[in-house]
Motif scaffolding. Structure first.
Motif, PDB file in Angstrom:
ATOM      1  N   THR A   3      46.787  49.149  36.173  1.00  0.00           N
ATOM      2  CA  THR A   3      45.636  50.045  36.140  1.00  0.00           C
ATOM      3  C   THR A   3      44.336  49.246  36.125  1.00  0.00           C
ATOM      4  OG1 THR A   3      46.939  51.646  34.906  1.00  0.00           O
ATOM      5  CG2 THR A   3      44.548  51.892  34.807  1.00  0.00           C
ATOM      6  N   ALA A   4      43.387  49.699  36.922  1.00  0.00           N
ATOM      7  CA  ALA A   4      42.048  49.103  36.875  1.00  0.00           C
ATOM      8  C   ALA A   4      41.131  50.046  36.131  1.00  0.00           C
ATOM      9  CB  ALA A   4      41.516  48.884  38.285  1.00  0.00           C
ATOM     10  N   GLN A   5      40.263  49.474  35.318  1.00  0.00           N
ATOM     11  CA  GLN A   5      39.220  50.281  34.665  1.00  0.00           C
ATOM     12  C   GLN A   5      37.884  49.902  35.280  1.00  0.00           C
ATOM     13  OE1 GLN A   5      40.349  49.190  30.536  1.00  0.00           O
ATOM     14  NE2 GLN A   5      40.428  51.415  30.291  1.00  0.00           N
ATOM     15  N   THR A   6      37.064  50.922  35.528  1.00  0.00           N
ATOM     16  CA  THR A   6      35.815  50.691  36.273  1.00  0.00           C
ATOM     17  C   THR A   6      34.635  51.360  35.585  1.00  0.00           C
ATOM     18  OG1 THR A   6      37.073  50.628  38.339  1.00  0.00           O
ATOM     19  CG2 THR A   6      34.692  50.963  38.530  1.00  0.00           C
ATOM     20  N   GLN A  43      41.697  39.399  38.899  1.00  0.00           N
ATOM     21  CA  GLN A  43      41.566  40.005  37.574  1.00  0.00           C
ATOM     22  C   GLN A  43      40.229  39.573  36.980  1.00  0.00           C
ATOM     23  OE1 GLN A  43      44.955  39.467  34.824  1.00  0.00           O
ATOM     24  NE2 GLN A  43      43.376  39.121  33.267  1.00  0.00           N
ATOM     25  N   THR A  44      39.432  40.534  36.586  1.00  0.00           N
ATOM     26  CA  THR A  44      38.085  40.221  36.109  1.00  0.00           C
ATOM     27  C   THR A  44      38.130  39.562  34.734  1.00  0.00           C
ATOM     28  OG1 THR A  44      37.192  42.046  37.393  1.00  0.00           O
ATOM     29  CG2 THR A  44      35.830  41.231  35.580  1.00  0.00           C
ATOM     30  N   LEU A  45      37.408  38.472  34.600  1.00  0.00           N
ATOM     31  CA  LEU A  45      37.304  37.772  33.313  1.00  0.00           C
ATOM     32  C   LEU A  45      36.029  38.165  32.573  1.00  0.00           C
ATOM     33  CD1 LEU A  45      38.372  34.243  34.629  1.00  0.00           C
ATOM     34  CD2 LEU A  45      39.801  35.849  33.338  1.00  0.00           C
ATOM     35  N   CYS A  46      34.959  38.367  33.308  1.00  0.00           N
ATOM     36  CA  CYS A  46      33.699  38.810  32.694  1.00  0.00           C
ATOM     37  C   CYS A  46      32.808  39.468  33.739  1.00  0.00           C
ATOM     38  CB  CYS A  46      32.974  37.659  32.005  1.00  0.00           C
ATOM     39  SG  CYS A  46      32.632  36.262  33.072  1.00  0.00           S
ATOM     40  N   MET A  47      31.930  40.332  33.231  1.00  0.00           N
ATOM     41  CA  MET A  47      30.998  41.073  34.085  1.00  0.00           C
ATOM     42  C   MET A  47      29.584  40.839  33.569  1.00  0.00           C
ATOM     43  SD  MET A  47      32.834  44.774  33.968  1.00  0.00           S
ATOM     44  CE  MET A  47      34.496  45.048  34.601  1.00  0.00           C
ATOM     45  N   THR A  96      38.104  46.052  36.254  1.00  0.00           N
ATOM     46  CA  THR A  96      38.888  45.005  35.592  1.00  0.00           C
ATOM     47  C   THR A  96      39.881  44.348  36.552  1.00  0.00           C
ATOM     48  OG1 THR A  96      40.421  46.723  34.863  1.00  0.00           O
ATOM     49  CG2 THR A  96      38.706  46.026  33.296  1.00  0.00           C
ATOM     50  N   LEU A  97      40.210  45.048  37.654  1.00  0.00           N
ATOM     51  CA  LEU A  97      41.204  44.542  38.595  1.00  0.00           C
ATOM     52  C   LEU A  97      40.792  44.910  40.022  1.00  0.00           C
ATOM     53  CD1 LEU A  97      43.924  43.102  37.979  1.00  0.00           C
ATOM     54  CD2 LEU A  97      45.057  45.315  38.291  1.00  0.00           C
ATOM     55  N   HIS A  98      40.932  43.942  40.933  1.00  0.00           N
ATOM     56  CA  HIS A  98      40.518  44.184  42.318  1.00  0.00           C
ATOM     57  C   HIS A  98      41.629  43.798  43.277  1.00  0.00           C
ATOM     58  CE1 HIS A  98      36.186  44.302  41.112  1.00  0.00           C
ATOM     59  NE2 HIS A  98      36.635  43.493  40.160  1.00  0.00           N
ATOM     60  N   LEU A  99      41.946  44.686  44.182  1.00  0.00           N
ATOM     61  CA  LEU A  99      42.790  44.307  45.314  1.00  0.00           C
ATOM     62  C   LEU A  99      41.846  43.947  46.455  1.00  0.00           C
ATOM     63  CD1 LEU A  99      45.508  44.024  46.758  1.00  0.00           C
ATOM     64  CD2 LEU A  99      45.358  46.461  47.343  1.00  0.00           C
ATOM     65  N   LEU A 100      41.880  42.667  46.847  1.00  0.00           N
ATOM     66  CA  LEU A 100      40.923  42.190  47.849  1.00  0.00           C
ATOM     67  C   LEU A 100      41.646  41.597  49.041  1.00  0.00           C
ATOM     68  CD1 LEU A 100      38.461  40.394  45.380  1.00  0.00           C
ATOM     69  CD2 LEU A 100      37.989  42.512  46.648  1.00  0.00           C
ATOM     70  N   SER A 101      40.914  41.435  50.134  1.00  0.00           N
ATOM     71  CA  SER A 101      41.425  40.695  51.282  1.00  0.00           C
ATOM     72  C   SER A 101      40.369  39.656  51.650  1.00  0.00           C
ATOM     73  CB  SER A 101      41.658  41.630  52.464  1.00  0.00           C
ATOM     74  OG  SER A 101      40.425  42.164  52.902  1.00  0.00           O
ATOM     75  N   GLU A 102      40.779  38.661  52.430  1.00  0.00           N
ATOM     76  CA  GLU A 102      39.803  37.649  52.859  1.00  0.00           C
ATOM     77  C   GLU A 102      38.650  38.313  53.602  1.00  0.00           C
ATOM     78  OE1 GLU A 102      41.994  34.694  55.050  1.00  0.00           O
ATOM     79  OE2 GLU A 102      43.205  34.149  53.312  1.00  0.00           O
ATOM     80  N   GLU A 103      38.978  39.321  54.395  1.00  0.00           N
ATOM     81  CA  GLU A 103      37.937  40.006  55.158  1.00  0.00           C
ATOM     82  C   GLU A 103      36.975  40.761  54.224  1.00  0.00           C
ATOM     83  OE1 GLU A 103      39.230  43.121  57.722  1.00  0.00           O
ATOM     84  OE2 GLU A 103      37.174  43.410  58.436  1.00  0.00           O
ATOM     85  N   LYS A 104      37.564  41.444  53.259  1.00  0.00           N
ATOM     86  CA  LYS A 104      36.752  42.267  52.352  1.00  0.00           C
ATOM     87  C   LYS A 104      35.791  41.398  51.539  1.00  0.00           C
ATOM     88  CE  LYS A 104      37.567  46.123  49.172  1.00  0.00           C
ATOM     89  NZ  LYS A 104      38.605  46.837  48.415  1.00  0.00           N
ATOM     90  N   ILE A 105      36.303  40.287  51.011  1.00  0.00           N
ATOM     91  CA  ILE A 105      35.442  39.451  50.165  1.00  0.00           C
ATOM     92  C   ILE A 105      34.405  38.709  51.013  1.00  0.00           C
ATOM     93  CG2 ILE A 105      36.791  37.285  50.038  1.00  0.00           C
ATOM     94  CD1 ILE A 105      36.168  37.456  46.922  1.00  0.00           C
ATOM     95  N   SER A 106      34.701  38.522  52.305  1.00  0.00           N
ATOM     96  CA  SER A 106      33.713  37.847  53.165  1.00  0.00           C
ATOM     97  C   SER A 106      32.491  38.727  53.393  1.00  0.00           C
ATOM     98  CB  SER A 106      34.334  37.477  54.516  1.00  0.00           C
ATOM     99  OG  SER A 106      34.476  38.643  55.321  1.00  0.00           O
ATOM    100  N   LYS A 107      32.605  40.010  53.089  1.00  0.00           N
ATOM    101  CA  LYS A 107      31.479  40.928  53.297  1.00  0.00           C
ATOM    102  C   LYS A 107      30.558  41.028  52.085  1.00  0.00           C
ATOM    103  CE  LYS A 107      33.732  43.575  56.878  1.00  0.00           C
ATOM    104  NZ  LYS A 107      34.682  44.673  57.137  1.00  0.00           N
ATOM    105  N   THR A 108      30.942  40.380  50.994  1.00  0.00           N
ATOM    106  CA  THR A 108      30.047  40.337  49.841  1.00  0.00           C
ATOM    107  C   THR A 108      29.740  38.868  49.557  1.00  0.00           C
ATOM    108  OG1 THR A 108      29.695  41.068  47.565  1.00  0.00           O
ATOM    109  CG2 THR A 108      31.900  40.283  48.101  1.00  0.00           C
TER     110      THR A 108
END
Lengths: 344, 344
Positions: A3-6, A43-47, A96-108
């Motif tokens: 579960t991700a919390q947002t 997995q997010t460590l800090c925000m 708290t949790l992200h499902l990412l792809s190389e393409e997705k993270i390249s856009k941020t």
């Protein structure tokens, strides 16, 4: 399924103090198995919680997830570029949790903290090794291009960016540093803790003319560089006292924080005074340095940090459910230093 | 003993048109024999007459010799650095003959034209290979740092500096060039003779807002560079239409020409617009390029001149006694091009 919390905005905040009731922590499922090629789980460590977020909360659809700077660790991966245990800084939703792809993270915007810090030090990626650090580094090193012995003036000197600019100038580049900030307490911190040579309490100053006079006295005849965080009388006083070959770096990551009106902030400038003096005024934001496209921000800042030359005050709270309180603290002055929300 | 003739101001000119009666050509003897080590004799080949000289004639003691840019040939020498037949450009008194020393000439600006031109081409050292050329070269090449395909806006486009900036941009760097100057005749010259893509007659424009609109149309959505010669509405319209990563070079060798008041010329500027766009505003004068301290001005410009890519209109008169008339012509519009006074 994990579960991700947002952090989610549940009601817009047209004006006034942001309250915890404006926010909710929303849960959702994240598929972390059978990752496609190029995909990975972060997995997010800090925000982070930053004042600039405030202006984005006034209008728009709700509920909606909020985004900002985070530091996370790769916990599962089908990506060669982002293997397990990598530590990454990025601008992403406050989840708290992200499902990412190389393409997705390249856009941020993202930056690889793996060679520089351990999981325990993750909050450094929001400060010295994050957006404020890259702003201070890029603006001072590559826009202002300091020479040893020169005099620097920094506004918002008690803030994360301003204090790091002053520390780099003083402890790494051997400059004389004069700050400006509001109130005697902050003034004392700037001088005693961050080691500035001098600091001006701008709340005691009536306008550009008086600030010019004070700055001329404190700089003993003029400044070589100005790191601009605020505009207004600070810019004009800095231009008035700028020496030949002087440079002004106009920083984006602070000035927009309180940019809550559409009215352009006009300054007056006498461009004819810039000619024979070879003076330069240049705007910038941290992105090229933070992303690594320009300079050696992470390497240099981490070295200076380890040597004790540059640090960033942190105010750490624990748990995503504390994010709304931590965000509120920015506007009540409860925090001392960069606000970091650690995720369990 | 040889005689030097020198353009001398005999009565100050507080206002109005400079008349030949304000000047006199005064003779004096120059010792050209038994030269000390490091000394040499420079015979003037041509002298410049520039509008910027006007403001210096309003007050002060008279009679006094006038100074400006000249090109001369070494006719006798006891200096290894300045051997006989060398051709030199320098800022010196408007005299036909100079007794100089290495030390004396090191205190003014000078540049060695010997490898680049013959005695017959001496006037080039007042134009393409002189102050206007170095201003155009330094400001465009090193301050604006053009990229192929970018759009440049140039004010005073019919003048020596502005026209050369446009030619370098168009013919050497492959930029799109839009000029601004006053009147339909000059507009036609800028387009037909100097090859600018377009030109704005600023005399038909009411203010910064209208100029912004026209410039936006002509540039098809914005400019990348502005070469600033005039200030006022041109600067503000240029800033309004400046694209991300845009640069503005503020040039000294023109703007001071009519700088006949002590009132600062204030512009308004919205520095917050420069941040996310990484925009830069930078002042400069030609000296570092003219002296050779920076860049390869003489080599590059002479090559481009020979290739027919860059030229400077000349208006040549003969004889030092014609200097006062030639100077007056600058203010009556009689001249077409850079005024050069050839010395017999």
């Amino acid at each position: 399924m994990p579960t991700a919390q947002t952090v989610t905005l549940v009601s817009t905040i047209p004006s006034g103090l942001p309250e915890p009731s404006h926010f909710s922590i929303v849960s959702s499922d994240v598929t972390t198995s059978n990752l496609e090629t190029g995909s990975f789980v972060l997995q997010t460590l800090c925000m982070s919680a930053d004042p600039y977020l405030r202006s984005g909360l006034k209008t728009g659809d709700v509920p909606r997830p909020l985004s900002g700077f985070i530091v996370g660790k790769v916990t599962a991966s089908n990506s060669e570029k982002y293997p397990v245990n990598n530590i990454i800084g990025a601008a992403l939703p406050f989840s708290t949790l992200h499902l990412l792809s190389e393409e997705k993270i390249s856009k941020t915007i993202s930056w690889d903290l793996t060679p520089h810090i351990t999981e325990e030090d993750a909050t450094l990626g929001l400060g010295v090794l994050g957006m404020p650090g890259a702003t201070a580094y890029g603006g001072f090193i590559d826009v202002l291009r300091p020479q040893e012995g020169e005099t620097l003036f920094v506004s918002s000197a008690a803030g994360a960016v301003g204090s790091m600019v002053g520390q780099i100038a003083k402890n790494v580049k051997g400059c004389k540093v004069i700050g400006s900030c509001g109130g005697p307490e902050k003034n004392a911190i700037v001088k005693d803790k961050f080691g500035f040579d001098d600091c001006i309490d701008y709340k005691t100053i009536k306008g550009a003319e008086e600030l010019t006079k004070v700055l001329e006295e404190k700089s003993e005849g003029g400044i070589n560089m100005y790191f601009e965080n605020v505009g207004g009388m600070h810019f004009e006083a800095a231009m008035n006292t700028l020496k030949p070959h002087g440079r002004v770096a106009i920083c984006g990551c602070i000035s927009r924080y309180n940019d809550d009106s559409a009215t352009p902030k006009l300054n007056t400038i006498d461009i004819s005074k810039m000619i024979y003096t070879f003076q330069r005024v240049e705007g910038f934001v941290c992105m090229p340095w933070l992303s690594g496209a320009r300079g050696k921000f992470l390497e240099d800042m981490n070295e200076w940090r380890k040597e004790g030359k540059v640090g960033c005050e942190q105010w750490v709270v624990e748990g995503i459910e504390k994010w709304p309180e931590a965000f509120q603290a920015l506007f009540t002055g409860k925090n001392t230093g960069k606000v970091c929300v650690k995720i369990g």
